[in-house]
Design an enzyme around this catalytic site. Structure first.
Site, PDB file in Angstrom:
ATOM      1  NE  ARG A  93      -3.719   2.119   2.357  1.00  0.00           N
ATOM      2  CZ  ARG A  93      -4.961   2.308   1.745  1.00  0.00           C
ATOM      3  NH1 ARG A  93      -5.451   1.115   0.800  1.00  0.00           N
ATOM      4  NH2 ARG A  93      -6.200   3.365   1.643  1.00  0.00           N
ATOM      5  CG  HIS A 111      13.136  -2.494  -5.128  1.00  0.00           C
ATOM      6  ND1 HIS A 111      11.887  -2.486  -5.182  1.00  0.00           N
ATOM      7  CD2 HIS A 111      13.796  -2.413  -6.170  1.00  0.00           C
ATOM      8  CE1 HIS A 111      11.572  -2.669  -6.516  1.00  0.00           C
ATOM      9  NE2 HIS A 111      13.185  -2.513  -7.224  1.00  0.00           N
ATOM     10  CD  GLU A 176      14.308  -9.494  -0.976  1.00  0.00           C
ATOM     11  OE1 GLU A 176      13.523  -9.006  -0.231  1.00  0.00           O
ATOM     12  OE2 GLU A 176      14.192  -9.978  -2.137  1.00  0.00           O
TER      13      GLU A 176
END
Length: 217
Positions: A93, A111, A176
């Protein structure tokens, strides 16, 4: 005193799990105090509960395009739990500029590309179409522009000629899970400062590791 962290998720929360695991170390300077999902069926909620982390659902769908209304409820929850830092873990969102500015320097995102290359959707596909030989992941501060905030930490992996979006995604996910907890550690320990649009790390230096791809025989 450990910094109180909230992780915001929308799905399975694999980076959330990595952050919870990393923060479990006795010397970690932050604690994961709260996991918030904007979807009641997010799989990550059960994972967080199983790790003993308090969870909260704030459904975003009823707010429709009223992002500010959703953020008002979100901010109230963050205040009630004394949250000092936010980590986004697949939170699907967008925020208003006002919210990101209020949390500037205290909200991290990850990212799956080496930003500023390949921001936005389908970064793995973008990387493969560009024919890059190295890709990776970037932890950055959140600003109003998507995937554009000051870069805190990056990790790289080689890209194979045989890679698909799925195989590259899987390999980058390992990176990540390694760098996100370490970036949070630096932030919570007060070792990061922002100069202009650039993030500097106190006492930090470049890694001695070199990654070259492809390897010539």
């Amino acid at each position: 005193m450990k910094r109180r962290v909230a992780i915001l998720i929308s799905g399975r929360g694999s980076n959330m799990a990595a952050l919870i695991k990393g923060a479990a170390a006795p010397d970690f300077p932050a604690e994961i105090s709260l996991v918030i999902s904007n979807k009641a069926d997010a799989l990550g909620l059960e994972t967080a509960k199983a790790r003993g982390v308090k969870t909260l659902v704030i459904e975003s769908k009823p707010f429709g395009k009223n992002r500010a209304g959703f953020e008002t409820v979100l901010q109230t929850a963050l205040d009630q739990h004394g949250i000092e830092l936010i980590c986004l873990g697949g939170f699907m969102r967008l925020f208003t500029a006002e919210f990101t500015k209020a949390w500037y320097g205290r909200m991290l995102n990850i990212h799956p590309s080496l930003l500023p290359s390949f921001p936005g959707l389908d970064p793995h596909g973008q990387a493969l179409r560009a024919g890059v030989k190295l890709s990776g992941a970037t932890v950055h501060f959140v600003i109003p522009e998507t995937d554009a905030g000051p870069i805190v930490m990056q990790g790289a992996v080689p890209v194979s000629d045989h890679d698909t979006g799925a195989t590259l995604s899987e390999r980058i996910l390992e990176i990540e899970h390694r760098i996100y907890p370490e970036a949070l550690r630096l932030l919570a320990a007060g070792k990061i400062r922002i100069e202009g649009d650039v993030c500097k790390t106190a006492g930090g230096g470049p890694s001695e590791n070199f990654l070259i791809a492809p390897v010539a025989n």
